[in-house]
Design a protein around this motif. Structure first.
Motif, PDB file in Angstrom:
ATOM      1  N   LEU A 242       0.679  -1.190   0.115  1.00 40.53           N
ATOM      2  CA  LEU A 242      -0.153  -0.055  -0.070  1.00 40.53           C
ATOM      3  C   LEU A 242       0.796   1.252   0.128  1.00 40.53           C
ATOM      4  CD1 LEU A 242      -2.752  -0.951   2.479  1.00 40.53           C
ATOM      5  CD2 LEU A 242      -2.643  -1.434  -0.056  1.00 40.53           C
ATOM      6  N   VAL A 243       0.574   2.110  -0.845  1.00 38.79           N
ATOM      7  CA  VAL A 243       1.415   3.248  -0.956  1.00 38.79           C
ATOM      8  C   VAL A 243       0.374   4.616  -0.494  1.00 38.79           C
ATOM      9  CG1 VAL A 243       2.845   4.781  -2.478  1.00 38.79           C
ATOM     10  CG2 VAL A 243       2.586   2.372  -3.005  1.00 38.79           C
ATOM     11  N   PHE A 244       0.989   5.339   0.785  1.00 36.31           N
ATOM     12  CA  PHE A 244      -0.123   6.327   1.145  1.00 36.31           C
ATOM     13  C   PHE A 244       0.365   7.592   0.585  1.00 36.31           C
ATOM     14  CE2 PHE A 244      -0.381   2.916   4.177  1.00 36.31           C
ATOM     15  CZ  PHE A 244      -1.627   2.563   4.096  1.00 36.31           C
ATOM     16  N   VAL A 245      -0.184   8.213  -0.220  1.00 36.46           N
ATOM     17  CA  VAL A 245       0.324   9.432  -0.933  1.00 36.46           C
ATOM     18  C   VAL A 245      -0.167  10.564  -0.246  1.00 36.46           C
ATOM     19  CG1 VAL A 245       0.775   8.257  -3.068  1.00 36.46           C
ATOM     20  CG2 VAL A 245      -1.285   9.463  -2.803  1.00 36.46           C
ATOM     21  N   ASP A 246       0.578  11.826  -0.549  1.00 31.93           N
ATOM     22  CA  ASP A 246       0.065  13.119  -0.551  1.00 31.93           C
ATOM     23  C   ASP A 246      -0.384  13.901  -1.543  1.00 31.93           C
ATOM     24  OD1 ASP A 246      -0.548  15.611   0.807  1.00 31.93           O
ATOM     25  OD2 ASP A 246       1.840  16.183   0.857  1.00 31.93           O
ATOM     26  N   ALA A 247      -1.767  13.960  -1.718  1.00 28.90           N
ATOM     27  CA  ALA A 247      -2.249  14.622  -2.969  1.00 28.90           C
ATOM     28  C   ALA A 247      -2.489  16.135  -2.763  1.00 28.90           C
ATOM     29  CB  ALA A 247      -3.456  13.832  -3.639  1.00 28.90           C
TER      30      ALA A 247
ATOM     31  N   ASP B 185      -7.189  21.677  -1.836  1.00 27.04           N
ATOM     32  CA  ASP B 185      -7.958  20.702  -2.607  1.00 27.04           C
ATOM     33  C   ASP B 185      -7.420  20.629  -4.056  1.00 27.04           C
ATOM     34  OD1 ASP B 185      -9.784  19.095  -3.549  1.00 27.04           O
ATOM     35  OD2 ASP B 185     -11.656  20.490  -3.380  1.00 27.04           O
ATOM     36  N   THR B 186      -6.486  19.891  -4.259  1.00 27.62           N
ATOM     37  CA  THR B 186      -6.152  19.680  -5.724  1.00 27.62           C
ATOM     38  C   THR B 186      -6.829  18.918  -6.634  1.00 27.62           C
ATOM     39  OG1 THR B 186      -4.602  17.952  -5.453  1.00 27.62           O
ATOM     40  CG2 THR B 186      -3.443  19.880  -4.704  1.00 27.62           C
ATOM     41  N   GLU B 187      -7.806  18.097  -6.197  1.00 33.31           N
ATOM     42  CA  GLU B 187      -8.502  17.015  -6.737  1.00 33.31           C
ATOM     43  C   GLU B 187      -7.643  16.284  -7.641  1.00 33.31           C
ATOM     44  OE1 GLU B 187     -12.379  16.718  -7.249  1.00 33.31           O
ATOM     45  OE2 GLU B 187     -11.805  17.942  -5.348  1.00 33.31           O
ATOM     46  N   CYS B 188      -6.173  16.054  -7.396  1.00 37.90           N
ATOM     47  CA  CYS B 188      -5.027  15.460  -8.190  1.00 37.90           C
ATOM     48  C   CYS B 188      -5.160  16.047  -9.561  1.00 37.90           C
ATOM     49  CB  CYS B 188      -5.544  13.932  -8.143  1.00 37.90           C
ATOM     50  SG  CYS B 188      -5.762  13.172  -6.348  1.00 37.90           S
ATOM     51  N   VAL B 189      -5.270  17.214  -9.839  1.00 41.63           N
ATOM     52  CA  VAL B 189      -4.874  17.618 -11.297  1.00 41.63           C
ATOM     53  C   VAL B 189      -3.624  18.720 -11.084  1.00 41.63           C
ATOM     54  CG1 VAL B 189      -7.329  17.645 -11.743  1.00 41.63           C
ATOM     55  CG2 VAL B 189      -6.350  19.711 -11.012  1.00 41.63           C
TER      56      VAL B 189
ATOM     57  N   ASP C 293       1.008  14.782 -11.695  1.00 35.39           N
ATOM     58  CA  ASP C 293       2.469  14.600 -12.297  1.00 35.39           C
ATOM     59  C   ASP C 293       3.170  13.857 -10.953  1.00 35.39           C
ATOM     60  OD1 ASP C 293       2.039  15.357 -14.753  1.00 35.39           O
ATOM     61  OD2 ASP C 293       3.249  17.212 -14.470  1.00 35.39           O
ATOM     62  N   HIS C 294       2.842  14.574  -9.796  1.00 35.00           N
ATOM     63  CA  HIS C 294       3.620  13.893  -8.525  1.00 35.00           C
ATOM     64  C   HIS C 294       3.147  12.466  -8.386  1.00 35.00           C
ATOM     65  CE1 HIS C 294       5.273  13.294  -4.651  1.00 35.00           C
ATOM     66  NE2 HIS C 294       4.127  13.128  -4.260  1.00 35.00           N
ATOM     67  N   LEU C 295       1.950  11.914  -8.299  1.00 32.11           N
ATOM     68  CA  LEU C 295       1.334  10.793  -8.173  1.00 32.11           C
ATOM     69  C   LEU C 295       1.876   9.711  -9.436  1.00 32.11           C
ATOM     70  CD1 LEU C 295      -2.259  11.301  -7.030  1.00 32.11           C
ATOM     71  CD2 LEU C 295      -0.074  11.143  -5.657  1.00 32.11           C
ATOM     72  N   THR C 296       2.097  10.116 -10.580  1.00 29.99           N
ATOM     73  CA  THR C 296       2.313   9.310 -11.921  1.00 29.99           C
ATOM     74  C   THR C 296       3.622   9.468 -12.133  1.00 29.99           C
ATOM     75  OG1 THR C 296       1.790  11.096 -13.275  1.00 29.99           O
ATOM     76  CG2 THR C 296      -0.175   9.655 -12.552  1.00 29.99           C
ATOM     77  N   GLU C 297       4.487  10.557 -12.086  1.00 31.28           N
ATOM     78  CA  GLU C 297       5.739  10.518 -12.317  1.00 31.28           C
ATOM     79  C   GLU C 297       6.762  10.566 -11.431  1.00 31.28           C
ATOM     80  OE1 GLU C 297       6.342  13.642 -15.282  1.00 31.28           O
ATOM     81  OE2 GLU C 297       4.343  13.456 -16.011  1.00 31.28           O
ATOM     82  N   ASP C 298       6.465  10.929 -10.190  1.00 33.10           N
ATOM     83  CA  ASP C 298       7.243  10.679  -8.895  1.00 33.10           C
ATOM     84  C   ASP C 298       7.141   9.661  -8.068  1.00 33.10           C
ATOM     85  OD1 ASP C 298       8.368  13.164  -9.458  1.00 33.10           O
ATOM     86  OD2 ASP C 298       7.008  14.392  -8.430  1.00 33.10           O
ATOM     87  N   VAL C 299       5.789   9.535  -7.457  1.00 33.17           N
ATOM     88  CA  VAL C 299       5.690   8.400  -6.467  1.00 33.17           C
ATOM     89  C   VAL C 299       5.754   7.012  -7.222  1.00 33.17           C
ATOM     90  CG1 VAL C 299       3.900   7.283  -4.965  1.00 33.17           C
ATOM     91  CG2 VAL C 299       4.163   9.815  -5.217  1.00 33.17           C
ATOM     92  N   ARG C 300       4.947   6.789  -8.266  1.00 38.35           N
ATOM     93  CA  ARG C 300       5.201   5.412  -9.040  1.00 38.35           C
ATOM     94  C   ARG C 300       6.422   4.708  -9.304  1.00 38.35           C
ATOM     95  NH1 ARG C 300       4.167   2.506 -13.237  1.00 38.35           N
ATOM     96  NH2 ARG C 300       2.444   1.078 -13.439  1.00 38.35           N
ATOM     97  N   PRO C 301       7.133   5.639 -10.205  1.00 35.64           N
ATOM     98  CA  PRO C 301       8.405   5.166 -10.344  1.00 35.64           C
ATOM     99  C   PRO C 301       9.334   4.941  -8.883  1.00 35.64           C
ATOM    100  CG  PRO C 301       8.094   6.986 -11.595  1.00 35.64           C
ATOM    101  CD  PRO C 301       6.832   6.655 -10.829  1.00 35.64           C
ATOM    102  N   TYR C 302       9.275   5.877  -8.051  1.00 33.28           N
ATOM    103  CA  TYR C 302       9.775   5.494  -6.923  1.00 33.28           C
ATOM    104  C   TYR C 302       9.765   4.269  -5.975  1.00 33.28           C
ATOM    105  CZ  TYR C 302      11.618   6.181  -2.021  1.00 33.28           C
ATOM    106  OH  TYR C 302      12.182   6.134  -0.681  1.00 33.28           O
ATOM    107  N   VAL C 303       8.348   3.823  -6.058  1.00 34.70           N
ATOM    108  CA  VAL C 303       7.892   2.682  -5.502  1.00 34.70           C
ATOM    109  C   VAL C 303       8.513   1.521  -6.271  1.00 34.70           C
ATOM    110  CG1 VAL C 303       5.950   1.136  -4.651  1.00 34.70           C
ATOM    111  CG2 VAL C 303       5.973   3.694  -4.211  1.00 34.70           C
ATOM    112  N   THR C 304       8.419   1.434  -7.511  1.00 32.73           N
ATOM    113  CA  THR C 304       8.813   0.449  -8.575  1.00 32.73           C
ATOM    114  C   THR C 304      10.374   0.136  -8.108  1.00 32.73           C
ATOM    115  OG1 THR C 304       9.187   1.684 -10.405  1.00 32.73           O
ATOM    116  CG2 THR C 304       6.883   0.571 -10.135  1.00 32.73           C
ATOM    117  N   SER C 305      11.043   1.294  -8.117  1.00 33.54           N
ATOM    118  CA  SER C 305      12.689   1.210  -8.060  1.00 33.54           C
ATOM    119  C   SER C 305      13.060   0.757  -6.517  1.00 33.54           C
ATOM    120  CB  SER C 305      13.270   2.299  -8.479  1.00 33.54           C
ATOM    121  OG  SER C 305      12.922   3.596  -7.402  1.00 33.54           O
TER     122      SER C 305
END
Length: 459
Positions: A249-254, A261-265, A274-286
């Motif tokens: 489980l990856v608990f993120v700060d959106a 209230d970013t609504e993740c946009v 971009d933070h969730l898709t381009e920062d967090v996700r690659p970090y967790v995979t690596s």
């Protein structure tokens, strides 16, 4: 499209058996009764002028204060779940207590002055208690203290401790505070966390476990799925009944801040997407051996995060194969369409269209393997209108539910396997926890382990 009513009426209990409840029971009621008695003592009988002039003025100020805050609240787009009447009552009482303090200071005895000073913060405490009961944020005193003091999460270890824990059997998983980058997004996020199940520690190296990105609502932190959502007992129980296996489980700060209230946009409030898709996700995979393939990734969101979960999966099927939207909206919004375009995108209507799931679906090719699970409270339950503490938008519950059903139907037409599930529950973290527990077996069946060749190199 399948409409389900998850079995089991339990799971939404307001109390927490591990401490004194802040949501129900004796404490909230006792505090409010004591504050009322202290306020009556502070007001007193006093002089005829006091009774004829200043007591009515204090009452009028209370009504005016409550109405002013209500008007601001409705216009701000902060929440669309109707607040309980007791919230406005206590806001009015707080405003009236200020008049009692100021107008009654001159000529009052020392002890009445002391009571008048004491009552004001106590009234504010009652406002906070009602707010907390509304959203189910702090379950117990101990949990509130741990959150306020930023204490460690249950089972938390440092990333440096992980190698020493490998090979040691454990009945529960571990939570790791991670320092994810902001290289791609430049998004100023706060502390984020990763839950590693017992199976992750078995063997000489991390197995290729799938992952679920966990997104909360607007007014919270990345740790709130653990603290307020009480998700660790849910995932640990799942691991215990599956031979130690459970998803990461990856608990993120959106949000970046508590009330952003970013609504993740991506927009003036920060490049959260971009933070969730381009920062967090690659970090967790690596860092944790999670496969990079979309089939190994799901996304779960509560309230604002539910909107995010559906939107991320619709926009990025190459990244997220499955999603669970718990009490989200049909699309990112902070009010009317024009208010949303201005608030989230700085007036850029094209940016709104890029993040609007209905618009994205309309221009997207059929989805080969995406699936979604929508959870929401049944309209008409209690004082509920829509989601609370998550952004603005339409306030009619039937209208919101209809929007979710339209979104699900449109997604189904594009090849997304979609279902809608309703609960008889309020819009609280307890509802979010129950909905996650009910959807977890389905979600886990979607994101099973992949062959080792799909796993990114572990640092």
């Amino acid at each position: 499209m399948d409409v389900g009513h998850p079995p089991g009426g339990g799971g939404f209990g307001a109390g927490d058996h591990r401490g004194v409840s802040l949501l129900s029971g004796w404490l909230p009621v006792t505090v409010q009764i004591v504050v009322v008695l202290l306020l009556l003592a502070a007001i007193g009988w006093r002089t005829r002028r006091w009774r004829v002039l200043w007591v009515p003025v204090a009452a009028g100020a209370g009504v005016a204060g409550a109405l002013a805050v209500l008007a601001w609240f409705d216009d701000s787009g902060l929440a669309t779940d109707p607040a309980p009447t007791s919230l406005w009552v206590w806001i009015g009482v707080t405003a009236g207590s200020l008049v009692v303090l100021v107008a009654g200071w001159r000529g009052a005895r020392w002890w009445r002055r002391g009571l008048s000073v004491l009552v004001v913060p106590l009234c504010l405490l009652c406002v906070a208690l009602v707010l907390n009961q509304w959203v189910g944020y702090f379950r117990t005193i101990s949990q509130a203290w741990g959150t306020i003091t930023a204490g460690p999460l249950p089972g938390q270890v440092s990333e440096a401790d992980l190698p020493a824990l490998r090979g040691e059997p454990a009945p529960t998983g571990r939570v790791v505070a991670v320092t994810t980058p902001d290289t791609a997004s430049q998004f100023p996020h706060r502390q984020e966390y990763v839950y590693l199940p017992p199976a992750w520690f078995a063997g000489a190296k991390p197995p290729a476990l799938p992952a679920i990105m966990m997104i909360g609502g607007e007014f919270n932190t990345a740790a709130d799925w653990v603290r307020a959502g009480d998700v660790l007992p849910v995932i640990d129980h799942y691991a215990q009944t599956h031979g130690g296996y459970a998803p990461v489980l990856v608990f993120v700060d959106a949000g970046g801040t508590f009330n952003n209230d970013t609504e993740c946009v991506d927009g003036p409030r920060g490049n959260a997407a971009d933070h969730l898709t381009e920062d967090v996700r690659p970090y967790v995979t690596s860092h944790f051996g999670v496969p990079a393939a979309s089939q190994a990734w799901g996304v779960v969101g509560w309230s604002m995060g539910g909107t995010c979960a559906a939107d991320l999966a619709v926009m990025h099927p190459e990244l997220f194969d499955s999603f669970v939207d718990i009490a989200g909206d049909p699309g990112p919004n902070t009010g009317t369409k024009q208010q949303t375009i201005q608030r989230l995108y700085g007036g850029d209507a094209a940016a709104w269209a890029r993040f609007d799931p209905m618009t994205v679906l309309g221009h997207h090719a059929p989805y080969p393997d995406t699936a979604g699970w929508f959870d929401d409270s049944a309209p008409g339950y209690g004082p509920r209108g829509r989601r609370g503490w998550s952004g603005g938008g339409e306030t009619d519950p039937q209208q919101k539910e209809a929007g979710i059903r339209r979104l699900c139907a449109t997604a189904t037409a594009k090849g997304i396997r979609c279902s809608v599930h309703t609960y008889q529950a309020g819009h609280t973290w307890q509802f979010a926890s129950k909905a996650f527990a009910d959807s977890l077996p389905w979600l886990d069946s979607r994101i099973k382990r992949l062959p080792e060749k799909t796993v990114a190199t572990h640092r």
